[in-house]
Design an enzyme around this catalytic site. Structure first.
Site, PDB file in Angstrom:
ATOM      1  N   ASP A 184     -20.448   9.641  -1.074  1.00 40.72           N
ATOM      2  CA  ASP A 184     -21.876   9.369  -1.148  1.00 40.72           C
ATOM      3  C   ASP A 184     -22.213   8.434  -2.309  1.00 40.72           C
ATOM      4  OD1 ASP A 184     -24.767  10.165  -0.514  1.00 40.72           O
ATOM      5  OD2 ASP A 184     -24.609  10.743  -2.628  1.00 40.72           O
ATOM      6  N   GLU A 228     -29.036  -8.047   0.893  1.00 40.16           N
ATOM      7  CA  GLU A 228     -28.992  -9.508   0.878  1.00 40.16           C
ATOM      8  C   GLU A 228     -28.219 -10.036  -0.321  1.00 40.16           C
ATOM      9  OE1 GLU A 228     -33.250  -8.451  -0.437  1.00 40.16           O
ATOM     10  OE2 GLU A 228     -31.577  -7.512   0.604  1.00 40.16           O
TER      11      GLU A 228
END
Length: 689
Positions: free
Chosen positions: A334, A409
């Site tokens: 995680d 991005e």
């Protein structure tokens, strides 16, 4: 005058008359070659007389009476019948065929007996479907309204019937449940709300008996603030645990620039920098006891562990070994992108992202260039992977690992490749993040799939996810009509699919949960006016097993930890089992189809998309069946236009379908008959010729 010729250097005096007489002399045996007569000899001698004068030296040439024409046919036949020549021919004949058969036998022996390079086989995590169980919401066995380990055990037969091979289970460790298990107070014990360690061991034993595998959720980035390590760490700056977490002094506003909004605060002053937490707000929390700030990438109750401390690294490695000794088959790691951060805390404010409509306390407000996927993070993950590899070598089994990594991005291909190097795969969330009302055409889905596959490094394995406990359900994003088409996308593209519980029946987000019913801290932090913007509760409601009161077969308690979705009477397992063309039965058929080699190992060919249709074929090799999958993801009916690049054959047999007028087993013309309404799906088996 002597003329030099090219026959050699030895010369003699030869009279022309002697040359002629030699040329006409009969050979021994009296046989005269009529092709070379005395007249021919005279012509030859006279022609030479023009060039060579008497007494001139010439190079000597071999002389013969006449060219030998060989034996006549009658003589050959006479000799061929003699016993010696007959025997010689038979000996050659027998020798040739014995040699030929010996060579053939030797080649066959080499092919049969030579040690072969075995075909490279896929590992279990590549061939199986992973099913995510959110334990609180899967099955309650004791009537307290919360799912538990005994409840999971009771539903294993259902998962087997689906064709599932691996279960990934969200955290079940001891926890205050501020973030529902992701705030761990004891990494090596089971929280009582889920059961006991004995019940866990029983569950794992049953799973292995049934051939199922278990992947645990491992939470290395942070612990609970109630973990004994943090309790001790906050007491002192110089005890055994003082350096287990990221502690930093407040910003010195006498020597550093400070925001006026905090510079006057006493005693905490200003935090070291502008870093933000994922839920929102500052990632720094002032601790009055220690008189320092600690870092929390998530909730303030989830302090970040300090992986620059070798003791912390060793502690987390030992936790992996603890669960491996219990027999678990792998781990989902995680929030691993956050494990390390730049340690030049006072000089590393993160720059703004300049995204529109984002408030200054929102995590997306900044570019996280100093806190995500740093080189040291990759090294820690490599060390975790090494622990698993060494354990797996000793245990003679592969330990699976998958990293939770959200590609943003700002994430480059090099970073993605590094995550593939330190795990079997990072989760691919392209479909989770891309699909929805803004991406509801064949052309858009084509772009998502094509781009996603292009990001997978050469020789590595792709994977697909439609939903999870942090994201909205796919049936709500795309519309329930499209659930089966989305499941086909998940299950039939190359790579490992992970199904979020309830997707097999088309469960929807529960959009009517009130603020008072909300449990997710990310929603609660925003208050009653904005809680729905970030609450993850709608996708976490209990599993809908049947239409019974009070809680759809999930619990006998009418008060479940989150309210049941009100549509459970029409969307549930029991009802869909009885409907041949239900979302559930289509899901089962797709899982079974995925076991074919064409889907496990075959090539993918994407068809040219349209606004409505997305199609692709899976092809293993000639002689093996290939499959064409066509789905209508748009809003209008459309006829599929076949492409030779995709099928190279116009005839096929329907093997899976959702909606449509077809029946399983129908023989159809691919470029004439595949007319699909929105949400419909068909898979056609065909052969390349």
């Amino acid at each position: 005058m002597m003329k030099e010729h090219d026959y050699g250097k030895e010369t003699s005096n030869v009279s022309l008359t002697g040359l002629r007489s030699l040329s006409t002399e009969e050979p021994a045996g009296g046989h005269v070659n009529t092709a070379f007569t005395a007249d021919h000899g005279t012509e030859f001698a006279n022609s030479k007389a023009k060039e060579v004068e008497a007494g001139e030296r010439v190079e000597q040439r071999p002389l013969c009476s006449k060219p030998y024409a060989g034996m006549s046919k009658e003589e050959l036949l006479q000799f061929s019948q003699k016993p010696f020549w007959v025997g010689l021919r038979w000996a050659g004949f027998i020798t040739f065929w014995l040699g030929f058969f010996a060579i053939v036998a030797a080649v066959i022996a080499l092919i049969v007996l030579e040690e072969k390079c075995p075909e490279e086989s896929l590992d279990w995590w590549q061939t199986e479907v992973i099913y995510q169980v959110y334990p609180r919401s899967f099955q309650d066995s004791d009537g307290d309204g919360v799912g538990d380990l005994k409840g999971v055990s009771s539903r294993l037969d259902y998962l087997q019937e689906l064709g599932i091979g691996t279960i990934w289970m969200n955290p079940i460790y001891k926890s205050p449940m501020k973030d529902f298990g992701y705030d761990v107070s004891d990494y090596v014990d089971i929280d009582p709300i889920f059961g006991t360690m004995e019940e866990f061991e029983h569950l794992l034993g049953i799973m292995h008996e049934k051939g199922l595998k278990l992947v645990m959720d491992f939470v290395p980035n942070h612990s609970s603030d109630q973990h004994p390590w943090f309790v001790e760490s906050r007491k002192s700056r110089d005890n055994e645990y003082s350096d287990y977490y990221v502690w930093v002094d407040k910003r010195d506003c006498n020597t550093m620039s400070c925001d006026t909004s905090c510079s006057g605060n006493q005693p905490q002053g200003c935090p070291p920098n502008n870093w933000l937490s994922v839920p929102r707000g500052s990632a720094w929390k002032w601790d009055q006891t220690r008189q320092q700030y600690y870092l929390h990438t998530y909730l303030a109750e989830q302090p970040d562990l300090n992986f620059n401390n070798p003791k912390v690294v060793k502690e987390m490695q030992d936790i992996l070994l603890f669960w491996l000794d219990k027999g678990v088959d792998g781990f989902r790691l995680d929030a691993v992108s956050h494990i390390h951060e730049d340690t030049d805390y006072y000089n590393k404010d993160e720059p703004p992202s300049n995204k529109p409509n984002i408030t200054a306390d929102d995590y997306k407000y900044l570019k996280h260039i100093y806190t995500l996927d740093l080189p040291d993070t990759i090294e820690r993950l490599r060390e975790f992977r090494q622990v698993m590899n060494e354990y797996g070598t000793t245990a003679e089994k592969h330990i699976f690992s998958v990293n939770e990594v959200y590609i943003t991005e700002y994430t480059d291909v090099e970073t993605i490749t590094k995550h593939y190097d330190v795990a079997d795969m990072p989760f691919n969330f392209d479909l989770i993040g891309g699909l929805g009302p803004e991406c509801h055409t064949g052309a858009c889905i084509y772009g998502l799939v094509n781009t996603s596959l292009g990001m997978v490094p050469e020789g590595r394995w792709s994977n697909w996810v439609l939903g999870n406990h942090d994201e909205g359900r796919i049936a709500s994003k795309m519309g329930g009509t499209y659930e089966s088409a989305m499941n086909a996308l998940l299950l039939l593209l190359p790579g490992t699919p992970t199904t979020y519980y309830g997707e097999e029946i088309g469960m929807l987000d529960h959009g009517s949960i009130t603020f008072n019913e909300t449990r997710d801290p990310r929603g609660l932090i925003l208050g009653p006016d904005r809680y729905q913007e970030h609450s993850r509760d709608p996708a976490r409601t209990p599993m809908q097993w049947d239409s019974s009161e009070p809680s759809a077969g999930f619990s006998t308690n009418p008060e479940t930890w989150l309210p049941m979705h009100p549509d459970y009477k029409t969307i549930n397992v029991q009802l869909q089992v009885m409907i041949d063309n239900s979302t559930l039965n289509t899901y089962k058929a797709l899982v079974a189809l995925r076991a074919k080699r064409s889907f496990q190992e075959g090539d993918l060919v994407l068809a040219t998309p349209t606004d409505n249709l997305f199609a692709f074929s899976r092809n293993f090799k000639h002689g093996e069946p290939s499959y064409l999958c066509v789905m209508n993801v748009g809003y209008e009916a459309e006829l599929y236009a076949s492409s030779e690049d995709v099928t190279a054959n116009n005839e096929g047999e329907v093997v899976v379908k959702y909606g449509t007028r077809f029946k399983i087993g129908d023989k159809i013309k691919i470029d004439e008959q595949i007319q699909l309404d929105p949400g419909e799906l068909v898979v056609v088996e065909f052969y390349f010729y």
